[in-house]
Design a protein around this motif. Sequence first.
Motif, PDB file in Angstrom:
ATOM      1  N   GLU A   1      26.211 -14.425  58.034  1.00 19.14           N
ATOM      2  CA  GLU A   1      25.717 -13.052  58.180  1.00 19.14           C
ATOM      3  C   GLU A   1      26.104 -12.210  56.966  1.00 19.14           C
ATOM      4  O   GLU A   1      25.302 -11.403  56.477  1.00 19.14           O
ATOM      5  CB  GLU A   1      26.256 -12.427  59.465  1.00 19.14           C
ATOM      6  N   LEU A   2      27.325 -12.389  56.481  1.00 21.02           N
ATOM      7  CA  LEU A   2      27.761 -11.655  55.285  1.00 21.02           C
ATOM      8  C   LEU A   2      26.936 -12.043  54.064  1.00 21.02           C
ATOM      9  O   LEU A   2      26.564 -11.194  53.258  1.00 21.02           O
ATOM     10  CB  LEU A   2      29.239 -11.909  55.016  1.00 21.02           C
ATOM     11  N   GLU A   3      26.628 -13.323  53.923  1.00 24.46           N
ATOM     12  CA  GLU A   3      25.797 -13.776  52.820  1.00 24.46           C
ATOM     13  C   GLU A   3      24.407 -13.152  52.911  1.00 24.46           C
ATOM     14  O   GLU A   3      23.866 -12.706  51.888  1.00 24.46           O
ATOM     15  CB  GLU A   3      25.704 -15.305  52.811  1.00 24.46           C
ATOM     16  N   GLN A   4      23.853 -13.111  54.108  1.00 18.89           N
ATOM     17  CA  GLN A   4      22.538 -12.496  54.307  1.00 18.89           C
ATOM     18  C   GLN A   4      22.598 -11.007  53.949  1.00 18.89           C
ATOM     19  O   GLN A   4      21.696 -10.470  53.302  1.00 18.89           O
ATOM     20  CB  GLN A   4      22.077 -12.674  55.760  1.00 18.89           C
ATOM     21  N   SER A   5      23.677 -10.376  54.381  1.00 26.12           N
ATOM     22  CA  SER A   5      23.854  -8.944  54.115  1.00 26.12           C
ATOM     23  C   SER A   5      23.974  -8.702  52.610  1.00 26.12           C
ATOM     24  O   SER A   5      23.380  -7.774  52.068  1.00 26.12           O
ATOM     25  CB  SER A   5      25.093  -8.437  54.844  1.00 26.12           C
ATOM     26  N   LEU A   6      24.715  -9.517  51.910  1.00 27.60           N
ATOM     27  CA  LEU A   6      24.869  -9.364  50.461  1.00 27.60           C
ATOM     28  C   LEU A   6      23.540  -9.600  49.752  1.00 27.60           C
ATOM     29  O   LEU A   6      23.209  -8.904  48.779  1.00 27.60           O
ATOM     30  CB  LEU A   6      25.923 -10.323  49.940  1.00 27.60           C
ATOM     31  N   LEU A   7      22.789 -10.592  50.185  1.00 33.40           N
ATOM     32  CA  LEU A   7      21.495 -10.875  49.591  1.00 33.40           C
ATOM     33  C   LEU A   7      20.515  -9.713  49.774  1.00 33.40           C
ATOM     34  O   LEU A   7      19.766  -9.342  48.858  1.00 33.40           O
ATOM     35  CB  LEU A   7      20.896 -12.166  50.153  1.00 33.40           C
ATOM     36  N   SER A   8      20.546  -9.105  50.950  1.00 35.53           N
ATOM     37  CA  SER A   8      19.631  -7.984  51.211  1.00 35.53           C
ATOM     38  C   SER A   8      20.054  -6.735  50.441  1.00 35.53           C
ATOM     39  O   SER A   8      19.208  -5.962  50.018  1.00 35.53           O
ATOM     40  CB  SER A   8      19.557  -7.689  52.706  1.00 35.53           C
ATOM     41  N   HIS A   9      21.331  -6.541  50.182  1.00 39.03           N
ATOM     42  CA  HIS A   9      21.813  -5.399  49.383  1.00 39.03           C
ATOM     43  C   HIS A   9      21.534  -5.597  47.906  1.00 39.03           C
ATOM     44  O   HIS A   9      21.366  -4.629  47.173  1.00 39.03           O
ATOM     45  CB  HIS A   9      23.312  -5.184  49.608  1.00 39.03           C
ATOM     46  N   GLN A  10      21.474  -6.811  47.441  1.00 39.98           N
ATOM     47  CA  GLN A  10      21.212  -7.079  46.040  1.00 39.98           C
ATOM     48  C   GLN A  10      19.754  -6.873  45.689  1.00 39.98           C
ATOM     49  O   GLN A  10      19.416  -6.620  44.552  1.00 39.98           O
ATOM     50  CB  GLN A  10      21.620  -8.515  45.682  1.00 39.98           C
ATOM     51  N   LYS A  11      18.851  -6.937  46.623  1.00 36.56           N
ATOM     52  CA  LYS A  11      17.420  -6.779  46.369  1.00 36.56           C
ATOM     53  C   LYS A  11      17.056  -5.375  46.294  1.00 36.56           C
ATOM     54  O   LYS A  11      17.088  -4.405  46.016  1.00 36.56           O
ATOM     55  CB  LYS A  11      16.604  -7.454  47.457  1.00 36.56           C
TER      56      LYS A  11
END
Length: 120
Positions: free
Chosen positions: A110-120
């Motif tokens: 979930e944290l990885e998904q959250s980081l990926l969505s914040h980077q976009k």
Amino acid sequence: MKTSTFVLGLLAGSVTAAITVLYSTPQTGSELRTSVKHASSDIKYKLSDVKGKFAELKSSIGHLAKETKERLPETVEDLKDTLQHWQQSTEANKKRLEKEISSIQQSIAELEQSLLSHQK
């Protein structure tokens, strides 16, 4: 090394040492004969003592072997029971740890998904 070889070597060394000592000291014939008689009786006594000690050792080894044959199966069963009891007692902790690891892995995902969505 075999025990009989060791004992034979010990005896040969003792006899050789006794003879060497007897012949290297300046004595008269009668003194030498007396010394040889004493040495001979001393060697016989020591040999008899060694023989007795080996008989005791043999008896002890036989007793130990008998005890081992009698107690080994019982000990193996006790170990099996103890291992089985330990496995049963740790099963609950094992399941709890598996759930916690799964939860941690899910949180990381979930944290990885959250980081990926914040980077976009």
